[in-house]
Design an enzyme around this catalytic site. Structure first.
Site, PDB file in Angstrom:
ATOM      1  N   TYR A   1       1.151  -1.426  -0.401  1.00 30.50           N
ATOM      2  CA  TYR A   1       0.142  -0.108   0.293  1.00 30.50           C
ATOM      3  C   TYR A   1       0.783   0.996   0.128  1.00 30.50           C
ATOM      4  CZ  TYR A   1      -4.554   2.831   0.784  1.00 30.50           C
ATOM      5  OH  TYR A   1      -5.173   3.287   1.402  1.00 30.50           O
ATOM      6  N   CYS A   2       0.428   2.180  -0.681  1.00 39.38           N
ATOM      7  CA  CYS A   2       1.799   3.559  -0.802  1.00 39.38           C
ATOM      8  C   CYS A   2       3.029   3.618  -1.370  1.00 39.38           C
ATOM      9  CB  CYS A   2       1.158   4.515   0.326  1.00 39.38           C
ATOM     10  SG  CYS A   2       1.650   6.082   0.016  1.00 39.38           S
ATOM     11  N   ILE A   3       3.459   4.124  -0.354  1.00 42.17           N
ATOM     12  CA  ILE A   3       5.486   3.525  -0.052  1.00 42.17           C
ATOM     13  C   ILE A   3       6.152   2.155  -0.281  1.00 42.17           C
ATOM     14  CG2 ILE A   3       5.434   4.302   2.329  1.00 42.17           C
ATOM     15  CD1 ILE A   3       8.260   5.430   1.502  1.00 42.17           C
TER      16      ILE A   3
ATOM     17  N   GLY B   1       4.128  -0.252  -1.557  1.00 42.29           N
ATOM     18  CA  GLY B   1       4.058  -0.390  -2.647  1.00 42.29           C
ATOM     19  C   GLY B   1       5.303  -0.430  -3.422  1.00 42.29           C
TER      20      GLY B   1
END
Length: 629
Positions: free
Chosen positions: A347-349, A351
């Site tokens: 998720y987000c960073i 990812g």
């Protein structure tokens, strides 16, 4: 026989008592603000060169096209003067001495005695109180503000400034405009004035108490409380899905969740949340918990809970997050379950870093991950979206100086930065309700989580900002990590990516371009409605936000411009199909096809990895030291 004091006398006494409280609180306020530690001034706003460019462009326009400048000014003056005359007529017809709240019909939203000038602009919820429309004084202030805001926006929009500087000028001009809204000041906010009079100043006392509390809680810095801090307890009414910590090192705790079904899919799923925030955004209340939902679909789920770094983590870089975080978690999950491969989600960073980890595994010839899911993930930073206004050298240089001195990038700076991307929603409106109206923050689980942020290690923060955000080396030229040059094309396993339509942190077109650049032949891209959090935390039971599906992203990086055979993000969306409701079910169907047959449900832990403590563990609630030991 004692006589009761007149009501107006009691009101005066109450008012005087409240004014005395204000004086006491003011002294506390001064003491609280004195606790503020100095930080790099470059973190407070854009460098002077941006304003110099704006001034130079404006002067050049004056010299080259003075008629255009004069036309703008005269147009603004004309509108302002016309509105002043209309407001003057309305004010002159008011009952002498009438207080704004006493205007006949104002409480019902009707027009004042003679009616305020018509408001031609679109409705703005900052001005939802009826007095902004019915009372000539407040209507005048509102419309003059709107006229001025329009004039400033037009001037900035038409400045001859190129590229990213233009985007930054428009963003910071809007910040100044929003800050100067009359709703943000007591003397020009009718709702706050009405309440102050109605409560004999008690609302202002309570508001000042709220202000002092927030400043004291943040060591002299002002960060508005968005949620009632006493309404939630992590592990009780948040992050309450049953599970156990089965592994711990200096970087993370690994949580394995208890099964909710008799059988589960053979291949386990490991979820990496961003370490900029805490993992329980995916496990808030039961009805919107993605973690609980995944378990209920019949999966063995592991979730990483990252440590909240203190200054002793100064030298921890992305290599450590990859080796001791991602790869170590994958190794432990395989050993606990006895499976050769896992499915992984970032998720987000997280990812972004999952993609780096997968590229590193590819270079090493290892394949412990069968498929990868990316939530709101940027891997190509050629277009940084709205957050890009804070990723230029003036800010990043200041961040580098700050973390070099302190050892960490404190959570305060990140919280404030992300809040300014939605300043009216996350700064000014909460401040008005808390400080001017004296209201307690709401009991809102998502906002509680939003205020429970984490620090970043110094080295990792600089690597991420310089090498990925600014240099875009993962997508262009290779990103050096653990002695290996990693390329986005190295990510070649099946991929499912979810981006969010109004995401102000990870712009969906950039997310799409990154997926298009990956080397995978099996790609699925989903565009969810809403933003960075609400578009992901979107359970099927709510049937709130829909999503788009379309062709698999493909082509070279040039494909984003319509070359090399790839669809641009805009072309992809134009041809995409819209679906009502959450994307969760679509993802689960994709995941199920890559998770093997069913096996008996697994309880947390194993002989080699005994349960250490119940979920949500210790790292998620620990308060890091402010100074290195």
């Amino acid at each position: 026989m004692a006589t009761e004091e007149p009501a107006d006398l009691r009101d005066v006494e109450t008012l005087n008592a409240n004014l005395a409280k204000v004086e006491e609180l003011s002294q506390r306020l001064v003491a609280a603000m004195a606790a503020r530690k100095p930080s790099d001034k470059g973190l407070e706003g854009p460098g002077q060169d941006l304003y110099a460019k704006a001034a130079s462009a404006y002067m050049s326009e004056m010299m080259a096209n003075p008629a255009r400048i004069i036309e703008h000014q005269v147009g603004y003056w004309g509108k302002a003067l016309k509105h002043f005359v209309e407001a003057n007529h309305a004010l002159a017809s008011m009952t002498p001495g009438a207080f704004p709240g006493a205007i006949p019909g104002a409480e019902a939203g009707a027009a004042g005695p003679s009616g305020a000038p018509a408001d031609p602009g679109p409705k703005d919820r900052r001005f939802s109180n009826p007095l902004w429309d019915t009372h000539p004084y407040f209507n005048f202030i509102k419309q003059q503000y709107q006229l001025s805001a329009e004039a400033i926006e037009t001037s900035v929009r038409e400045l001859e400034v190129e590229g990213r500087d233009k985007q930054r000028l428009e963003f910071f001009a809007r910040q100044i405009i929003d800050m100067m809204s009359p709703a943000n000041f007591l003397a020009t906010n009718p709702e706050a004035l009405e309440k102050a009079v109605a409560t004999n100043g008690q609302s202002l006392v309570q508001g000042l108490e709220n202000l002092v509390r927030d400043i004291e809680a943040n060591d002299g810095e002002l960060l508005v409380s968005l949620s009632d801090r006493d309404a939630f307890t992590v592990g009780e009414n948040l992050a309450a899905t049953e599970g156990s910590v089965v592994y711990r090192n200096s970087m993370f705790e690994l949580i394995q969740y208890a099964p909710a079904t008799e059988k589960v899919r053979a291949r386990p799923l490991i979820l990496f949340p961003p370490w900029i925030n805490k993992f329980y955004v995916l496990d808030l209340k039961p009805r919107n918990s993605l973690i609980r939902w995944i378990v209920e679909q019949g999966y063995t789920l592991f979730v990483v809970s990252w440590v909240n770094p203190d200054p002793s983590y100064r030298d921890v870089g992305l290599e450590t997050y990859v080796e001791d975080g991602f790869l170590e978690a994958i190794r432990v999950v395989r050993e606990i379950t006895g499976e050769e491969q896992v499915n992984a989600t970032g998720y987000c960073i997280a990812g972004t870093t999952l993609a780096l980890s997968l590229a590193l595994l590819k270079q090493r010839g290892e394949a412990p991950v069968a498929s990868a899911t990316f939530f709101t993930t940027l891997t190509d930073f050629s277009d940084k979206g709205e957050v890009g206004v804070f990723l230029t050298d003036d800010f990043v240089d200041a961040i580098e100086r700050e973390v070099t001195e302190k050892g960490i990038l404190q959570s305060f700076f990140m919280s404030r930065t992300f809040s300014y991307l939605r300043s009216n929603d996350l700064i000014y409106q909460p401040a008005i309700r808390s400080y001017m109206l004296g209201e307690a923050p709401p009991a809102f689980d998502l906002l509680y989580w939003n205020g429970d942020s984490t620090n970043l290690p110094a080295r990792m923060a600089v690597q991420y900002l310089r090498g990925l955000c600014q240099g875009n080396r993962f997508a262009e030229g290779g990103f050096d990590l653990a002695g290996t040059s990693l390329a986005l094309g190295d990510v070649d396993l099946p991929v499912f990516a979810v981006a969010c339509e109004t995401d102000h942190i990870a712009a969906w077109p950039s997310s799409y371009v990154g997926v298009a650049t990956m080397g995978s032949k099996d790609k699925t891209f989903v565009l969810s409605q809403s933003g960075h959090i609400a578009g992901i935390v979107n359970p099927p039971s709510k049937n709130k936000y829909g999503h788009y599906t379309g062709d698999a992203p493909g082509g070279s990086r040039k494909g984003r411009a319509g070359q090399g055979g790839g669809l641009t993000p805009e072309e992809w969306k134009a041809g995409a199909e819209f679906h009502e409701g959450s994307w969760w079910g679509r993802w689960e169907e994709w995941l199920r096809a890559r998770s093997g047959d069913e096996v008996p449900a697994r309880q947390p832990g194993s002989a080699d990895y005994p349960v250490l403590c119940p979920a949500p563990g210790t790292y998620v609630v620990a308060k890091p030291r402010k100074e290195a030991p």
